[in-house]
Design a protein around this motif. Structure first.
Motif, short mmCIF file in Angstrom:
data_model
loop_
_atom_site.label_atom_id
_atom_site.label_comp_id
_atom_site.label_asym_id
_atom_site.label_seq_id
_atom_site.Cartn_x
_atom_site.Cartn_y
_atom_site.Cartn_z
N MET A 1 60.45 40.34 39.99
CA MET A 1 59.88 40.06 41.39
C MET A 1 58.81 38.99 40.87
N THR A 2 58.76 37.99 41.58
CA THR A 2 57.97 36.86 41.35
C THR A 2 56.47 37.12 42.15
N GLN A 3 55.32 37.32 41.52
CA GLN A 3 54.07 37.32 42.29
C GLN A 3 53.74 36.12 42.97
N SER A 4 53.01 36.28 44.00
CA SER A 4 52.27 35.34 44.81
C SER A 4 51.01 35.02 43.92
N PRO A 5 50.77 33.77 44.10
CA PRO A 5 49.62 33.18 43.16
C PRO A 5 48.13 33.62 43.62
N ILE A 6 47.11 34.10 42.62
CA ILE A 6 46.17 34.31 43.44
C ILE A 6 45.34 32.76 43.48
N ARG A 7 45.01 32.52 44.75
CA ARG A 7 44.55 31.29 44.87
C ARG A 7 42.99 31.52 44.97
N LEU A 8 42.16 30.64 43.91
CA LEU A 8 40.89 30.81 43.76
C LEU A 8 40.28 29.65 44.76
N ALA A 9 39.34 29.96 45.25
CA ALA A 9 38.67 29.07 46.37
C ALA A 9 37.78 27.95 45.42
N SER A 10 37.00 27.13 46.13
CA SER A 10 36.29 25.97 45.35
C SER A 10 35.20 26.54 44.55
N GLU A 11 34.78 27.54 44.60
CA GLU A 11 33.72 28.27 43.62
C GLU A 11 34.06 29.65 43.34
N LEU A 12 33.78 29.83 42.09
CA LEU A 12 33.95 31.42 41.56
C LEU A 12 32.73 31.71 41.22
N THR A 13 31.83 32.54 41.87
CA THR A 13 30.58 32.62 41.45
C THR A 13 30.05 34.16 41.84
N ILE A 14 28.97 34.63 41.61
CA ILE A 14 28.49 35.86 41.88
C ILE A 14 28.80 36.27 43.17
N ARG A 15 28.87 35.34 44.10
CA ARG A 15 29.12 35.86 45.52
C ARG A 15 30.41 36.22 45.80
N ASN A 16 31.72 35.73 45.00
CA ASN A 16 32.92 36.22 45.33
C ASN A 16 33.69 36.75 44.28
N ILE A 17 32.86 37.00 43.05
CA ILE A 17 33.68 37.38 41.94
C ILE A 17 34.35 38.82 42.21
N GLN A 18 33.58 39.62 42.77
CA GLN A 18 34.13 41.24 43.12
C GLN A 18 35.47 40.99 43.71
N GLN A 19 35.68 40.36 44.72
CA GLN A 19 37.17 40.09 45.23
C GLN A 19 38.13 39.58 44.32
#
Length: 99
Positions: A1-19
Motif C-alpha cells: 500500500m502506497t502511503q500518502s506523503p506527509i506534506r510539510l508547510a513552509s515552516e517547520l518550527t516549534i509552533r507546528n512540530i508536534q503535529q
C-alpha cells in the motif's frame, strides 16, 4: 500500500512540530516507509532541524525507508549553520535528483 506523503508547510518550527511529529509517528506505525514532501519548506528553527536530524537517524538505525521531496535551499543553509549536513539528511532525495 502506497502511503500518502506527509506534506510539510513552509515552516517547520516549534509552533507546528508536534503535529508533524504525530503525522510521522502515525505513518511509521502503518508502514516501514515514509514519504515526505518538503518541497514547500523554506524555514526551520532548531526544533525543526532536530526533528529532521533525528528522523533521519531513527529511520537509518531502524531500517525504515524515507522518500523525500527535498526542501528549498534555504533549509540546507540553515541546517549547515546549525552544524548539520543536509545532504546526509536528504540523501535519498539527492540520489533521485541525480538519476
Amino acid at each position: 500500500m502506497t502511503q500518502s506523503p506527509i506534506r510539510l508547510a513552509s515552516e517547520l518550527t516549534i509552533r507546528n512540530i508536534q503535529q508533524v511529529h504525530h503525522d510521522i509517528a502515525e505513518q511509521l506505525t502503518a508502514s516501514d516507509a515514509l514519504c515526505i514532501d518538503a518541497s514547500q519548506l523554506t524555514r526551520v528553527d532548531t526544533s525543526g532541524a532536530q526533528l529532521l536530524y533525528f528522523l533521519h537517524h531513527y529511520c537509518q538505525t531502524h531500517h525504515h525507508a524515507i522518500e523525500w521531496t527535498p526542501p528549498a535551499e534555504e533549509v540546507e543553509h540553515t541546517l549547515a549553520e546549525l552544524g548539520l549536513d543536509a545532504t546526509q539528511i536528504f540523501a535519498l532525495a539527492q540520489e533521485r535528483i541525480q538519476e
